[in-house]
Design a protein around this motif. Structure first.
Motif, short mmCIF file in Angstrom:
data_model
loop_
_atom_site.label_atom_id
_atom_site.label_comp_id
_atom_site.label_asym_id
_atom_site.label_seq_id
_atom_site.Cartn_x
_atom_site.Cartn_y
_atom_site.Cartn_z
N ILE A 189 0.69 -1.15 0.05
CA ILE A 189 -0.30 -0.04 -0.02
C ILE A 189 0.86 1.32 -0.23
O ILE A 189 1.81 1.45 1.06
N GLY A 190 0.64 2.07 -0.92
CA GLY A 190 1.61 3.29 -0.86
C GLY A 190 0.76 4.37 -0.19
O GLY A 190 -0.15 4.22 0.19
N VAL A 191 1.59 5.58 0.06
CA VAL A 191 0.96 6.65 0.86
C VAL A 191 1.02 8.11 0.07
O VAL A 191 2.18 7.99 -0.68
N ASP A 192 0.29 9.04 0.53
CA ASP A 192 0.86 10.19 0.06
C ASP A 192 1.31 11.22 1.22
O ASP A 192 0.47 11.03 2.31
N VAL A 193 2.52 11.80 1.20
CA VAL A 193 2.96 12.36 2.40
C VAL A 193 3.14 13.86 2.06
O VAL A 193 3.57 14.42 1.08
N HIS A 194 2.71 14.82 2.98
CA HIS A 194 2.89 16.10 3.00
C HIS A 194 3.74 16.31 4.27
O HIS A 194 3.24 16.12 5.35
N ASP A 195 4.64 17.08 4.10
CA ASP A 195 5.67 17.60 5.06
C ASP A 195 5.16 18.99 5.40
O ASP A 195 5.33 19.94 4.59
N TYR A 196 4.67 19.25 6.62
CA TYR A 196 4.23 20.66 7.06
C TYR A 196 5.51 21.57 7.15
O TYR A 196 5.45 22.74 7.73
N ASP A 197 6.69 20.97 7.70
CA ASP A 197 8.01 21.67 7.48
C ASP A 197 7.55 22.34 9.09
O ASP A 197 8.24 23.29 9.39
N GLN A 198 7.18 21.31 9.91
CA GLN A 198 7.07 21.98 11.52
C GLN A 198 7.48 20.71 12.16
O GLN A 198 7.29 19.73 11.84
N VAL A 199 7.82 20.98 13.66
CA VAL A 199 7.94 20.12 14.38
C VAL A 199 7.04 20.65 15.90
O VAL A 199 6.84 21.91 16.13
N ALA A 200 6.49 19.70 16.39
CA ALA A 200 5.44 20.22 17.72
C ALA A 200 6.30 20.03 18.90
O ALA A 200 6.97 19.07 19.39
N ILE A 201 6.45 21.30 19.66
CA ILE A 201 7.20 21.24 20.74
C ILE A 201 5.93 21.00 21.76
O ILE A 201 4.82 21.67 21.90
N VAL A 202 6.16 19.85 22.76
CA VAL A 202 5.13 19.42 23.53
C VAL A 202 5.77 19.72 25.02
O VAL A 202 6.76 19.15 25.31
N THR A 203 4.77 20.09 25.99
CA THR A 203 5.29 20.23 27.27
C THR A 203 4.07 20.28 28.22
O THR A 203 3.00 20.53 27.94
N VAL A 246 0.87 22.15 26.64
CA VAL A 246 1.27 22.96 25.50
C VAL A 246 1.42 22.20 24.46
O VAL A 246 2.48 21.19 24.48
N VAL A 247 0.99 22.40 23.05
CA VAL A 247 1.37 21.87 22.03
C VAL A 247 1.58 22.84 20.89
O VAL A 247 0.62 23.60 20.69
N TRP A 248 2.83 23.27 20.53
CA TRP A 248 3.27 24.38 19.92
C TRP A 248 4.00 24.04 18.52
O TRP A 248 5.07 23.63 18.65
N PRO A 249 3.25 23.68 17.51
CA PRO A 249 3.89 23.59 16.16
C PRO A 249 4.77 24.65 15.72
O PRO A 249 4.35 25.73 15.61
N VAL A 250 6.06 24.65 15.55
CA VAL A 250 7.18 25.64 15.27
C VAL A 250 7.68 25.19 13.97
O VAL A 250 7.68 24.00 13.44
N LYS A 251 8.51 26.07 13.19
CA LYS A 251 9.20 25.62 11.94
C LYS A 251 10.29 24.94 12.22
O LYS A 251 10.90 25.16 13.23
N LYS A 252 10.50 23.79 11.39
CA LYS A 252 11.31 22.81 11.34
C LYS A 252 12.80 23.45 11.47
O LYS A 252 12.89 24.37 10.66
N GLY A 253 13.56 23.08 12.23
CA GLY A 253 14.99 23.75 12.28
C GLY A 253 15.07 24.54 13.42
O GLY A 253 16.25 25.18 13.68
N THR A 254 13.95 25.01 14.08
CA THR A 254 14.08 26.28 15.10
C THR A 254 13.71 25.41 16.44
O THR A 254 13.87 26.21 17.34
N GLU A 255 13.49 24.23 16.44
CA GLU A 255 13.21 23.56 17.58
C GLU A 255 14.19 23.63 18.70
O GLU A 255 13.96 23.78 19.96
N GLN A 256 15.58 23.57 18.49
CA GLN A 256 16.47 23.80 19.56
C GLN A 256 16.53 25.02 20.19
O GLN A 256 16.97 25.10 21.44
N GLU A 257 15.70 26.06 19.68
CA GLU A 257 15.72 27.31 20.54
C GLU A 257 14.94 27.07 21.74
O GLU A 257 14.93 27.94 22.45
#
Length: 401
Positions: free
Chosen positions: A182-196, A231-242
């Motif tokens: 089974i194949g998939v359609d993938v869309h990358d939102y270019d985000q990561v979720a910060i959770v705490t 808190v669930v905060w999606p932020v731009k991928k690559g900025t998560e280490q901030e």
């Protein structure tokens, strides 16, 4: 009759196993990771399948757990949402849902995944017609017209299993899905979720906030303890280490304060922050032969509006209805036509939720002034146009599935 095999023992897999067992259907539940051994009552070590994230259980999901006889055990760890406030930082649009105005006890319940997983796992371990096999990898999945066949490996040991039905709930990167082509359609939102989890100076009063900010759509939900919030905060991928690490705690709290203002009071303390990549993964099919995809193996969606797990539970609940009928009639549980009828029955609800979540993310990520004006006008209209609130409220609560 042979046991149904569930591959994947996360929250969806555990819930499914309990639903099947309640119908007197035997289950073998396979999980790749070793489950934790829980000790003291307040001991909730994180497990990869039920981690630091939280689930906002819709009213329909609560009803499903009530039907399973589990809600009394879950409720002590859950917090009801009586109000939902939606707004965009720096804009005029605001909307509010109040449970009393909509004639409901609550819009849902927030529970930490670690507690939800613990209750589900404990119940599974105590259920006689569920065989729990953890620490194993499925290395092969094949099928013919009569059976599905799995090769399973645990350390140096390999063994074979066969069944009339495989339910693949093995996550976004599902091995089973790939094994049956089974194949998939993938869309990358270019985000990561910060959770705490955070502590605030004002009590949460059972209010959930959805705040669309320049950094990303920020959800602040009530948790047990008058001043605790998730808190669930999606932020731009690559900025998560901030935002991660002990040295960034105050920076993170300051960003929350700037985004929310004084609605929650002062953000006093934050727990450890975790991050998770955000992609939409949609399987081209959910049924092939004697295998049905479930949970994130079928559809992984953005966490905005907290609809993902609730959608999976509704899928599971409907699948059980089809399987229960087959079981009572002593018919083949892996009948492809029955499984395809299930898939067809669920498509409308799935497509609505997937489209809604995707549109919200993309719509509020665009800073075009005209679009920003349109969406804020829409938030205001939400508060004033008759009939809109009940429609949206019932959709969010999973009552229009």
């Amino acid at each position: 009759m042979q046991a149904v095999i569930i591959v994947g023992g996360g929250m969806v897999g555990l819930s499914l196993a309990l639903m099947l067992a309640k119908q007197n259907i035997k289950v073998k539940l396979l999980e790749a990771i070793r489950y934790p051994d829980y000790g003291a009552a307040d001991d909730i070590p994180y497990h990869s399948s039920f981690d630091a994230r939280n689930s906002a259980l819709s009213r329909r999901s609560v009803q499903i757990y009530q039907e399973l006889g589990l809600w009394d055990k879950l409720q002590q760890y859950a917090t009801p949402i009586y109000q939902v406030h939606i707004s965009e930082q720096g804009s005029f649009g605001k909307a509010k849902l109040i449970n009393q105005h909509e004639g409901v006890e609550s819009f849902g319940q927030v529970i930490e995944n670690a507690w939800l997983g613990r209750v589900l796992l404990t119940e599974v371990r105590q259920t006689t017609n569920i065989e729990l096999i953890d620490g194993v990898q499925v290395t092969s999945l094949k099928q013919d017209v009569e059976q599905a066949y799995l090769t399973v490996k645990r350390e140096e040991e390999t063994f074979e299993l066969s069944t009339a039905l495989v339910i693949a709930a093995d996550g976004r990167d599902s091995f089973c899905r790939q094994a049956i082509g089974i194949g998939v359609d993938v869309h990358d939102y270019d985000q990561v979720a910060i959770v705490t989890t955070v502590q605030t100076s004002k009590p949460h009063q059972h209010v959930g906030f959805e705040r669309f900010s320049a950094l990303g759509p920020l959800a602040l939900l009530p948790l047990p303890g008058e001043y605790r919030r998730s808190v669930v905060w999606p932020v731009k991928k690559g900025t998560e280490q901030e935002w991660l690490g002990e040295h960034n705690e105050q920076h993170f709290l300051n960003a929350l304060q700037q985004t929310y203002g004084d609605r929650a009071g002062k953000f006093i303390k934050t727990g450890q922050r975790f991050c998770y990549p955000l992609t939409q993964v949609l399987a081209h099919k959910q049924v092939v032969g004697r295998v049905v995809l479930m949970g994130n193996a079928a559809h992984t969606i953005h966490p905005v509006a907290g609809q993902g797990f609730n959608l999976c539970l509704r899928d599971a609940h409907v699948l059980i209805r089809y399987l229960s009928h087959q079981f009572q009639q002593q018919q083949d549980l892996g009948d492809t036509q029955v499984l395809m009828a299930y898939e067809k029955a669920r498509l409308n609800d799935q497509q609505k939720v997937i489209f809604f979540c995707d549109r919200v993310v993309k719509g509020f990520s665009n800073n075009n002034p005209l679009l920003k004006f349109a969406r804020n006008t829409g938030l205001l209209a939400f508060d004033f146009i008759p009939g809109v609130k009940p429609l949206i409220a019932n959709f969010a609560m999973g009552l229009r599935a």
